[in-house]
Design an enzyme around this catalytic site. Structure first.
Site, PDB file in Angstrom:
ATOM      1  N   GLY A 180       0.936  -1.296  -0.056  1.00 54.57           N
ATOM      2  CA  GLY A 180       0.145  -0.147  -0.040  1.00 54.57           C
ATOM      3  C   GLY A 180       0.875   1.241   0.042  1.00 54.57           C
ATOM      4  O   GLY A 180       2.188   1.248  -0.019  1.00 54.57           O
TER       5      GLY A 180
ATOM      6  N   MET B 193       1.644   3.180   2.176  1.00 51.54           N
ATOM      7  CA  MET B 193       2.493   3.569   3.531  1.00 51.54           C
ATOM      8  C   MET B 193       3.524   2.407   3.641  1.00 51.54           C
ATOM      9  O   MET B 193       4.163   2.181   4.573  1.00 51.54           O
ATOM     10  CB  MET B 193       1.564   3.636   4.851  1.00 51.54           C
ATOM     11  CG  MET B 193       1.015   4.891   4.784  1.00 51.54           C
ATOM     12  SD  MET B 193       1.991   6.400   4.812  1.00 51.54           S
ATOM     13  CE  MET B 193       2.847   6.091   6.642  1.00 51.54           C
ATOM     14  N   GLY B 194       3.330   1.270   2.921  1.00 49.58           N
ATOM     15  CA  GLY B 194       4.216   0.210   3.072  1.00 49.58           C
ATOM     16  C   GLY B 194       4.026  -1.194   2.348  1.00 49.58           C
ATOM     17  O   GLY B 194       3.130  -1.245   1.715  1.00 49.58           O
TER      18      GLY B 194
ATOM     19  N   VAL C  63       3.714  -5.404   3.134  1.00 48.26           N
ATOM     20  CA  VAL C  63       3.364  -6.486   4.275  1.00 48.26           C
ATOM     21  C   VAL C  63       4.086  -7.733   3.828  1.00 48.26           C
ATOM     22  O   VAL C  63       3.766  -8.024   2.579  1.00 48.26           O
ATOM     23  CB  VAL C  63       1.955  -6.372   4.503  1.00 48.26           C
ATOM     24  CG1 VAL C  63       1.906  -7.727   5.747  1.00 48.26           C
ATOM     25  CG2 VAL C  63       1.406  -5.379   5.069  1.00 48.26           C
TER      26      VAL C  63
ATOM     27  N   LYS D 288       5.255  -5.678   8.478  1.00 52.30           N
ATOM     28  CA  LYS D 288       4.760  -4.434   7.654  1.00 52.30           C
ATOM     29  C   LYS D 288       6.106  -3.713   7.681  1.00 52.30           C
ATOM     30  O   LYS D 288       6.522  -3.256   8.876  1.00 52.30           O
ATOM     31  CB  LYS D 288       3.742  -3.602   8.536  1.00 52.30           C
ATOM     32  CG  LYS D 288       3.380  -2.390   7.672  1.00 52.30           C
ATOM     33  CD  LYS D 288       2.315  -1.694   8.302  1.00 52.30           C
ATOM     34  CE  LYS D 288       2.032  -0.415   7.375  1.00 52.30           C
ATOM     35  NZ  LYS D 288       0.887   0.341   7.975  1.00 52.30           N
TER      36      LYS D 288
ATOM     37  N   ASP E 225      -9.031   4.946   9.422  1.00 53.43           N
ATOM     38  CA  ASP E 225      -8.844   4.562   8.274  1.00 53.43           C
ATOM     39  C   ASP E 225      -9.912   3.402   7.636  1.00 53.43           C
ATOM     40  O   ASP E 225      -9.381   2.526   7.388  1.00 53.43           O
ATOM     41  CB  ASP E 225      -7.564   4.588   7.728  1.00 53.43           C
ATOM     42  CG  ASP E 225      -7.364   4.612   6.067  1.00 53.43           C
ATOM     43  OD1 ASP E 225      -8.225   5.057   5.376  1.00 53.43           O
ATOM     44  OD2 ASP E 225      -6.236   4.119   5.390  1.00 53.43           O
TER      45      ASP E 225
END
Length: 546
Positions: A24, A26-27, A29, A44, A142
């Site tokens: 995603g 933001m990072g 996994v 993550k 979120d």
């Protein structure tokens, strides 16, 4: 689940990374193996956006460690368990429970929409998890289908508290980053106000809608368009939700104070999942929104860019933050904001999401793609140049009423326009069925020239599908403030395509009256434009500033 990019990297001399299972903004996994405890885990890898200063990067790292602390405090079967957080290569990595399951988002896209009973069952688990988080003083901020995992037996697990905040924690959005997914953000957050538990419940309501309809009703091609739609548009009725509609509408109350609570929504969801209906015992009265009649037309005219021409938050702040003189006044100044997508959305240097007192800038919106209208310019029907004898400040003409805004201005409004939807310093009026929308905006800090600001901002018109400029001109003898040179008053006219694909026309008149700046934006179907402007003559002629 995705299965990508094999790796045998050892993290913190303990966690061996194997394959990517998700990615995603933001990072990334990873599926990994804990060599010490001998179990599979998810790790993550936090990836920060390019261009951050050292201070901003440090703040984001601290936010990530806070995320781990926040999630680790939650012990609930509907929340992914966090085991550990380590720092390596100058950035944090979060170690958590590995759940081999697809996201709700993937299920909807792959299998199609869910029936309302199944949606209620999943929603009930989500609301239970959110209740536990809220009781622990934790907000998710979120909630959306991609952050819900569906394991065997439709076990729903809420994941990615990546932008979660904890009561008492200092905010880490001082750099101007607002995190969250725009099509799921609650209206109070879109306005730059402090988030609360009710904000998560709004996002749950949108998620329920997406389960049965396939997408968020506020999904737009551009993030800012989604935010503006959330503030200005009502949610369309769901055709597939059955009794779930009452829960969805109750959760999507734009006033967080009257939104359904976790207890109320939870009981209703449980009954729907169990019995396929809601009993009168638990169902409190929830006003079902009438979309067509009193709302921004279900056609488009109304629900279009109240959008680009809609001011978010305090217009005086908007004018200063946008850097344009008169743009603050302009309910209609279509000023693009620097938008940076990070995980969900980060509005760089515009407004600080959940920090109290933060105020967003004037913005633009984008409509769902549709046919471009053809238009041959004809002279605009100008409002009457002199007030009619009956359109005095005290006596409205037949078919009109006197509207006095709490901020001090007044004008005559057609009787078939409903009560205004007031948003901060704006007032939004809609007619019953003709597809006409009128917005009034104001600022106590107007700029030097109306026409200069219109010309400066006209290139930023991407909020309107099929946009065609008709002209930017001085108002001339037009009311309420005549201006031959366009300094005190100017008109920006254009056409665009409405939500239903029909051609729309708009006139945005900005003017200075006394110490205040005002803008009157009219949007209406192109084929009834002349009649609309003729009808609104008393409104322009009677407008009095405070």
């Amino acid at each position: 689940m995705p299965n990508e990019t094999p790796s045998d990297r050892m993290l913190a001399r303990r966690y061996r990374l194997h394959t990517q299972v998700g990615r995603g903004g933001m990072g990334t996994v990873w599926q990994a193996f804990d060599e010490v405890l001998g179990r599979d885990v998810a790790v993550k890898e936090v990836i920060l956006p390019h261009g951050l200063t050292d201070e901003e990067r440090d703040l984001q790292h601290r936010r990530t460690f806070r995320e781990a602390r926040t999630a680790a405090r939650l012990a609930h079967p509907g929340v992914v368990t966090v085991y550990d957080v380590v720092e390596e290569d100058g950035r944090p990595w979060i170690v958590m429970e590995l759940i081999k399951a697809d996201s709700l988002d993937r299920v909807i896209k792959g299998q199609g929409t869910l029936d309302f009973r199944r949606a209620a069952k999943i929603g009930g688990q989500m609301i239970s998890a959110l209740h536990a988080a809220h009781e622990a003083g934790v907000l998710h901020r979120d909630v959306k289908p991609s952050n819900v995992l569906l394991a065997a037996g439709d076990r729903a697990v809420l994941t990615d508290f990546g932008i979660a905040t904890s009561t008492g924690d200092a905010t880490l959005t001082a750099t101007g980053l607002v995190m969250g997914s725009p099509a799921y953000i609650a209206p109070e957050r879109a306005r730059g106000k402090v988030a609360g538990p009710a904000s998560d419940l709004w996002s749950l309501g949108i998620t329920l809608y997406a389960m049965v309809e396939g997408r968020s009703p506020y999904e737009r091609p551009e993030p800012m368009a989604s935010l503006i739609a959330i503030i200005t548009d009502e949610v369309p009725a769901s055709e597939k939700s059955g009794p779930l509609r009452q829960v969805i509408e109750g959760l999507l109350d734009k006033d967080p104070e009257t939104r359904l609570t976790t207890h109320e929504a939870g009981r209703m969801l449980d009954e729907i999942a169990r019995d396929g209906k809601i009993s009168g015992e638990y169902a409190r009265p929830v006003a079902l929104r009438s979309e067509p009649a009193a709302d921004p037309a279900p056609t488009t005219a109304e629900r279009v860019p109240a959008t680009g021409l809609g001011m978010l938050g305090d217009p005086t702040t908007a004018s200063r933050s946008s850097g344009n003189r008169m743009t603050g006044l302009i309910v209609g100044a279509i000023v693009l904001v620097t938008v940076m997508i990070v995980g969900g959305i980060a509005l760089a240097n515009s407004f600080n999401g959940d920090e109290e007192g933060a105020k967003p800038p004037v913005s633009t919106a984008t409509e769902t793609p549709s046919a471009t209208p053809s238009d041959t310019r004809t002279p605009t029907q100008q409002p009457s140049q002199t007030p009619s004898a009956t359109a005095s400040a005290q006596t409205p003409p037949t078919g009109f009423r006197l509207y006095q805004d709490p901020t001090g201005y007044s004008m005559f409004v057609p009787d078939d326009f409903g009560a205004p939807d007031r948003q901060s310093l704006e007032a939004h009026f809609f007619d019953g069925a003709g597809g006409v929308r009128v917005q009034i905006g104001q600022t106590s800090d107007p700029g030097d020239s109306a026409i200069e600001d219109w010309n400066d901002n006209e290139p930023n018109h991407s909020g309107f599908n099929g946009y065609q400029l008709l002209g930017i001109e001085p108002t001339g003898d037009g009311l309420p403030v005549p201006s031959a040179d366009g300094v005190a008053s100017a008109d920006w006219e254009f056409t665009f395509t409405g939500n239903a694909g029909g051609p729309m026309r708009a006139l945005n008149r900005g003017f200075i009256m006394g110490d205040m700046g005002y803008a009157i934006l009219v949007m209406a179907p192109a084929d009834t434009w002349d009649q609309t402007m003729k009808k609104l003559e008393p409104l322009y002629a009677s407008f009095k500033g405070k």
